[in-house]
Design a protein around this motif. Structure first.
Motif, short mmCIF file in Angstrom:
data_model
loop_
_atom_site.label_atom_id
_atom_site.label_comp_id
_atom_site.label_asym_id
_atom_site.label_seq_id
_atom_site.Cartn_x
_atom_site.Cartn_y
_atom_site.Cartn_z
N GLU A 96 0.81 -1.22 0.00
CA GLU A 96 0.00 0.00 0.00
C GLU A 96 0.85 1.27 0.00
O GLU A 96 0.46 2.28 -0.62
CB GLU A 96 -0.94 -0.01 1.22
CG GLU A 96 -2.08 -1.00 1.13
CD GLU A 96 -1.68 -2.44 1.41
OE1 GLU A 96 -2.54 -3.33 1.29
OE2 GLU A 96 -0.49 -2.69 1.77
N ASP A 97 1.99 1.25 0.67
CA ASP A 97 2.85 2.44 0.72
C ASP A 97 3.38 2.84 -0.66
O ASP A 97 3.83 3.97 -0.85
CB ASP A 97 4.04 2.20 1.65
CG ASP A 97 3.64 2.22 3.11
OD1 ASP A 97 2.50 2.62 3.42
OD2 ASP A 97 4.47 1.82 3.96
N ASP A 98 3.33 1.93 -1.61
CA ASP A 98 3.84 2.20 -2.97
C ASP A 98 2.78 2.82 -3.87
O ASP A 98 3.09 3.16 -5.03
CB ASP A 98 4.30 0.90 -3.63
CG ASP A 98 5.39 0.18 -2.84
OD1 ASP A 98 6.25 0.88 -2.28
OD2 ASP A 98 5.35 -1.06 -2.79
N LEU A 99 1.56 2.98 -3.40
CA LEU A 99 0.43 3.28 -4.27
C LEU A 99 -0.16 4.66 -4.03
O LEU A 99 -0.06 5.22 -2.94
CB LEU A 99 -0.68 2.24 -4.07
CG LEU A 99 -0.28 0.78 -4.15
CD1 LEU A 99 -1.46 -0.11 -3.79
CD2 LEU A 99 0.27 0.44 -5.52
N CYS A 100 -0.83 5.16 -5.06
CA CYS A 100 -1.66 6.36 -4.97
C CYS A 100 -3.02 6.06 -5.62
O CYS A 100 -3.11 5.21 -6.53
CB CYS A 100 -1.02 7.55 -5.69
SG CYS A 100 0.50 8.15 -4.94
N ILE A 101 -4.04 6.74 -5.15
CA ILE A 101 -5.35 6.62 -5.79
C ILE A 101 -5.22 7.07 -7.26
O ILE A 101 -4.60 8.09 -7.55
CB ILE A 101 -6.39 7.48 -5.06
CG1 ILE A 101 -6.74 6.84 -3.71
CG2 ILE A 101 -7.64 7.67 -5.90
CD1 ILE A 101 -7.46 5.51 -3.81
N GLY A 102 -5.82 6.32 -8.15
CA GLY A 102 -5.79 6.66 -9.56
C GLY A 102 -4.65 6.02 -10.34
O GLY A 102 -4.62 6.12 -11.58
N ASP A 103 -3.70 5.39 -9.64
CA ASP A 103 -2.62 4.70 -10.35
C ASP A 103 -3.20 3.71 -11.35
O ASP A 103 -4.12 2.95 -11.04
CB ASP A 103 -1.73 3.93 -9.37
CG ASP A 103 -0.77 4.81 -8.59
OD1 ASP A 103 -0.79 6.04 -8.80
OD2 ASP A 103 -0.01 4.27 -7.77
N VAL A 104 -2.63 3.71 -12.54
CA VAL A 104 -3.02 2.74 -13.57
C VAL A 104 -1.89 1.73 -13.74
O VAL A 104 -0.74 2.12 -13.99
CB VAL A 104 -3.33 3.42 -14.91
CG1 VAL A 104 -3.64 2.38 -15.98
CG2 VAL A 104 -4.50 4.39 -14.76
N HIS A 105 -2.21 0.46 -13.57
CA HIS A 105 -1.23 -0.61 -13.73
C HIS A 105 -1.55 -1.43 -14.98
O HIS A 105 -2.72 -1.72 -15.25
CB HIS A 105 -1.26 -1.54 -12.52
CG HIS A 105 -0.69 -0.94 -11.29
ND1 HIS A 105 -1.04 -1.35 -10.02
CD2 HIS A 105 0.21 0.07 -11.11
CE1 HIS A 105 -0.38 -0.64 -9.12
NE2 HIS A 105 0.39 0.22 -9.77
N GLU A 106 -0.52 -1.78 -15.68
CA GLU A 106 -0.65 -2.73 -16.77
C GLU A 106 -0.27 -4.11 -16.25
O GLU A 106 0.82 -4.30 -15.71
CB GLU A 106 0.25 -2.35 -17.94
CG GLU A 106 0.09 -3.29 -19.14
CD GLU A 106 0.94 -2.87 -20.32
OE1 GLU A 106 0.43 -2.87 -21.45
OE2 GLU A 106 2.12 -2.52 -20.10
N ILE A 107 -1.18 -5.06 -16.41
CA ILE A 107 -0.93 -6.45 -16.03
C ILE A 107 -1.36 -7.30 -17.21
O ILE A 107 -2.54 -7.31 -17.59
CB ILE A 107 -1.72 -6.86 -14.77
CG1 ILE A 107 -1.52 -5.85 -13.63
CG2 ILE A 107 -1.30 -8.25 -14.32
CD1 ILE A 107 -2.36 -6.13 -12.39
#
Length: 217
Positions: A96-107
């Motif tokens: 969670e510490d690595d994240l921000c709201i709205g982050d878009v991840h490609e998986i």
């Protein structure tokens, strides 16, 4: 590098002593799985108020947290494997510490956007037959995160999890966990939340209502 270590889907089945319908029990899937609309192919949801729909399309949890839970709750250690918390995606190398709201991840070929933390429901306690676990889950801050679907695609265990876009670096995910679970946001945070791309619609609405109430004194 963050990696999707395991992918799970679940079917609706009776849960707990009263046989409550739930899809919280997830099982690992081998090979590629399509992400279409608001869910992974084959995943079932019994109650859209707690899982499913655009703002809770896919639930992800950090593989890095499971050893911590096993140390804190050794009586559950044997069950604390990928999918144990009902997540669709178990991701290593990301917390969670690595994240921000709205982050878009490609998986794989899919794009997913982080929109809110998880708030455990009563079925979470039923899953482990442990009424103390939901409160401990909230206090820990190890909430996991819900994704909305930005681009449909195909994903599978072993795929890299790559940050594509970070539109709101000021809306850190740990702060959002704190706002949702423990207290009020300040005016600047409410203003940012009210217009944050990707934030769950109910949180945007709550922020706008709080700003309006504050404006009225």
């Amino acid at each position: 590098m963050a990696t999707l270590t395991s992918l799970q889907i679940g079917k609706i089945a009776p849960l707990g002593p009263n046989g409550v319908p739930s899809g919280i029990v997830k099982h690992p899937v081998e090979g590629a799985v399509a992400l279409r609309g608001h869910q992974l192919e084959g995943d079932e949801t019994a109650d859209l108020t707690v899982h499913g729909g655009p703002d809770k399309a896919v639930y992800a949890y950090s593989a890095d947290h499971y050893p911590v839970w096993a140390a804190e709750r050794p009586h559950h250690a044997a069950r604390l494997i990928p999918g144990a918390f009902g997540e669709n995606l178990t991701i290593a190398g990301l917390v969670e510490d690595d994240l921000c709201i709205g982050d878009v991840h490609e998986i794989g070929t899919a794009w997913l956007q982080i929109c809110q933390p998880r708030q455990p429901c009563s079925k979470f306690a039923m899953l482990f037959a442990d009424s103390t676990l939901p409160k401990a889950f909230v206090r820990s801050g190890r909430s996991g995160w819900y994704y909305r679907v930005v681009r449909e695609g195909v994903l599978q265990a072993g795929d890299a999890v790559t940050l594509v876009e970070r539109p709101h670096p000021g809306l850190t995910f740990p702060r959002m966990v704190s706002i949702v679970n423990f207290g009020e946001a300040n005016r600047d945070e409410l203003a940012a939340m009210a217009n944050a791309t990707g934030l769950a619609t109910w949180l945007q609405a709550r922020a706008r209502a709080a700003l309006e109430a504050a404006g009225q004194g």
